[in-house]
Design a protein around this motif. Structure first.
Motif, mmCIF file in Angstrom:
data_model
loop_
_atom_site.group_PDB
_atom_site.id
_atom_site.type_symbol
_atom_site.label_atom_id
_atom_site.label_comp_id
_atom_site.label_asym_id
_atom_site.label_seq_id
_atom_site.Cartn_x
_atom_site.Cartn_y
_atom_site.Cartn_z
ATOM 1 N N ARG A 70 4.324 -2.296 -6.214
ATOM 2 C CA ARG A 70 4.572 -1.869 -7.587
ATOM 3 C C ARG A 70 5.552 -0.704 -7.589
ATOM 4 O O ARG A 70 5.373 0.277 -6.871
ATOM 5 N N LEU A 71 6.559 -0.805 -8.418
ATOM 6 C CA LEU A 71 7.606 0.210 -8.465
ATOM 7 C C LEU A 71 7.101 1.508 -9.090
ATOM 8 O O LEU A 71 7.405 2.595 -8.596
ATOM 9 N N TRP A 72 6.322 1.421 -10.163
ATOM 10 C CA TRP A 72 5.934 2.635 -10.874
ATOM 11 C C TRP A 72 5.037 3.534 -10.037
ATOM 12 O O TRP A 72 5.120 4.762 -10.152
ATOM 13 N N THR A 73 4.179 2.975 -9.203
ATOM 14 C CA THR A 73 3.323 3.836 -8.377
ATOM 15 C C THR A 73 4.145 4.541 -7.304
ATOM 16 O O THR A 73 3.891 5.701 -6.993
ATOM 17 N N ALA A 74 5.135 3.846 -6.766
ATOM 18 C CA ALA A 74 5.982 4.465 -5.751
ATOM 19 C C ALA A 74 6.836 5.576 -6.358
ATOM 20 O O ALA A 74 7.002 6.645 -5.755
ATOM 21 N N ALA A 116 6.140 7.321 -9.112
ATOM 22 C CA ALA A 116 5.242 8.420 -9.494
ATOM 23 C C ALA A 116 4.817 9.222 -8.263
ATOM 24 O O ALA A 116 4.773 10.451 -8.305
ATOM 25 N N GLY A 117 4.511 8.540 -7.169
ATOM 26 C CA GLY A 117 4.140 9.241 -5.939
ATOM 27 C C GLY A 117 5.269 10.071 -5.380
ATOM 28 O O GLY A 117 5.071 11.198 -4.920
ATOM 29 N N THR A 118 6.486 9.524 -5.417
ATOM 30 C CA THR A 118 7.648 10.275 -4.939
ATOM 31 C C THR A 118 7.910 11.495 -5.816
ATOM 32 O O THR A 118 8.189 12.582 -5.306
ATOM 33 N N THR A 119 7.789 11.328 -7.117
ATOM 34 C CA THR A 119 8.022 12.440 -8.042
ATOM 35 C C THR A 119 6.980 13.543 -7.859
ATOM 36 O O THR A 119 7.332 14.727 -7.766
ATOM 37 N N LEU A 120 5.725 13.164 -7.788
ATOM 38 C CA LEU A 120 4.673 14.175 -7.608
ATOM 39 C C LEU A 120 4.768 14.838 -6.235
ATOM 40 O O LEU A 120 4.510 16.037 -6.102
ATOM 41 N N GLY A 121 5.124 14.075 -5.222
ATOM 42 C CA GLY A 121 5.331 14.668 -3.898
ATOM 43 C C GLY A 121 6.482 15.653 -3.900
ATOM 44 O O GLY A 121 6.417 16.708 -3.271
ATOM 45 N N GLY A 122 7.554 15.317 -4.623
ATOM 46 C CA GLY A 122 8.679 16.241 -4.747
ATOM 47 C C GLY A 122 8.310 17.503 -5.492
ATOM 48 O O GLY A 122 8.741 18.605 -5.132
ATOM 49 N N ILE A 123 7.507 17.364 -6.541
ATOM 50 C CA ILE A 123 7.048 18.536 -7.292
ATOM 51 C C ILE A 123 6.189 19.435 -6.407
ATOM 52 O O ILE A 123 6.350 20.652 -6.383
ATOM 53 N N GLY A 124 5.275 18.823 -5.658
ATOM 54 C CA GLY A 124 4.424 19.609 -4.759
ATOM 55 C C GLY A 124 5.200 20.259 -3.641
ATOM 56 O O GLY A 124 4.992 21.430 -3.313
ATOM 57 N N ALA A 161 9.512 6.731 -1.089
ATOM 58 C CA ALA A 161 10.860 6.172 -0.953
ATOM 59 C C ALA A 161 10.816 4.791 -0.290
ATOM 60 O O ALA A 161 11.528 3.874 -0.710
ATOM 61 N N MET A 162 9.970 4.651 0.717
ATOM 62 C CA MET A 162 9.819 3.327 1.343
ATOM 63 C C MET A 162 9.171 2.348 0.373
ATOM 64 O O MET A 162 9.533 1.166 0.345
ATOM 65 N N GLY A 163 8.230 2.819 -0.431
ATOM 66 C CA GLY A 163 7.592 1.963 -1.417
ATOM 67 C C GLY A 163 8.563 1.491 -2.488
ATOM 68 O O GLY A 163 8.505 0.344 -2.931
ATOM 69 N N ILE A 164 9.483 2.374 -2.903
ATOM 70 C CA ILE A 164 10.517 1.980 -3.868
ATOM 71 C C ILE A 164 11.407 0.904 -3.272
ATOM 72 O O ILE A 164 11.738 -0.090 -3.925
ATOM 73 N N HIS A 165 11.781 1.088 -2.029
ATOM 74 C CA HIS A 165 12.629 0.098 -1.358
ATOM 75 C C HIS A 165 11.956 -1.273 -1.310
ATOM 76 O O HIS A 165 12.562 -2.284 -1.655
ATOM 77 N N HIS A 166 10.709 -1.301 -0.914
ATOM 78 C CA HIS A 166 9.996 -2.579 -0.810
ATOM 79 C C HIS A 166 9.662 -3.168 -2.179
ATOM 80 O O HIS A 166 9.628 -4.386 -2.339
ATOM 81 N N ALA A 167 9.411 -2.309 -3.167
ATOM 82 C CA ALA A 167 9.104 -2.807 -4.511
ATOM 83 C C ALA A 167 10.321 -3.479 -5.132
ATOM 84 O O ALA A 167 10.191 -4.459 -5.859
ATOM 85 N N ALA A 180 0.803 -1.225 0.000
ATOM 86 C CA ALA A 180 0.000 0.000 0.000
ATOM 87 C C ALA A 180 0.834 1.273 0.000
ATOM 88 O O ALA A 180 0.279 2.364 -0.136
ATOM 89 N N LEU A 181 2.151 1.181 0.136
ATOM 90 C CA LEU A 181 2.973 2.391 0.197
ATOM 91 C C LEU A 181 2.973 3.156 -1.120
ATOM 92 O O LEU A 181 2.868 4.387 -1.128
ATOM 93 N N GLY A 182 3.105 2.464 -2.233
ATOM 94 C CA GLY A 182 3.133 3.126 -3.538
ATOM 95 C C GLY A 182 1.837 3.849 -3.873
ATOM 96 O O GLY A 182 1.866 5.044 -4.200
ATOM 97 N N PRO A 183 0.693 3.168 -3.801
ATOM 98 C CA PRO A 183 -0.565 3.875 -4.102
ATOM 99 C C PRO A 183 -0.871 5.018 -3.131
ATOM 100 O O PRO A 183 -1.409 6.052 -3.533
#
Length: 96
Positions: free
Chosen positions: A69-73, A75-83, A57-63, A16-19
Motif C-alpha cells: 500500500r502506497l499510503w502507509t509507506a 505516511a511512515g516515511t513522513t513520520l520517520g522524517g519528522i522524528g 522509501a523501499m515500501g514506496i518503490h514496491h507499492a 510489510a514494508l509500509g506498515p
C-alpha cells in the motif's frame, strides 16, 4: 473445500514494508515531540526514525510496482522524517 495455498503477488515480504515504516515512524515522531517521553526514548527515536525513512522509501518503490500500500509507506516515511528531523534539531540546539 480447501483454499489454495499458492503464493500470490501480494504475498511478498514487500507488503510489510509500509506498515512497518508506519509503526516505526509513529514511535519516532511521538518519542521526539512528547517532552515526557523524550528523555526515555531518545536513543530509540534516532534508530526508528532512520529505519522508518529507509523502509518507507523501499515500501514506496514496491507499492508503485503493485506490491503493498502506497499510503502507509508514504505516511511512515513522513513520520520517520519528522522524528529524525526532531532528533537532529535537538542535537544541534543543545550543542550550540
Amino acid at each position: 473445500m480447501r483454499e489454495t495455498t499458492a503464493a500470490d503477488r501480494s504475498d511478498t515480504p514487500a507488503v510489510a514494508l509500509g506498515p512497518t515504516a508506519l509503526v516505526l515512524g509513529v514511535f519516532s515522531a511521538v518519542g521526539v515531540w512528547t517532552p515526557t517521553l523524550m528523555f526515555f526514548t531518545f536513543p530509540w527515536t534516532i534508530i526508528t526514525g532512520g529505519l522508518a525513512i529507509a523502509l518507507g522509501a523501499m515500501g514506496i518503490h514496491h507499492a508503485r510496482r503493485g506490491a503493498g500500500r502506497l499510503w502507509t509507506a508514504v505516511a511512515g516515511t513522513t513520520l520517520g522524517g519528522i522524528g529524525f528531523a526532531g532528533v537532529v534539531w535537538l542535537l544541534f540546539s543543545f550543542s550550540a
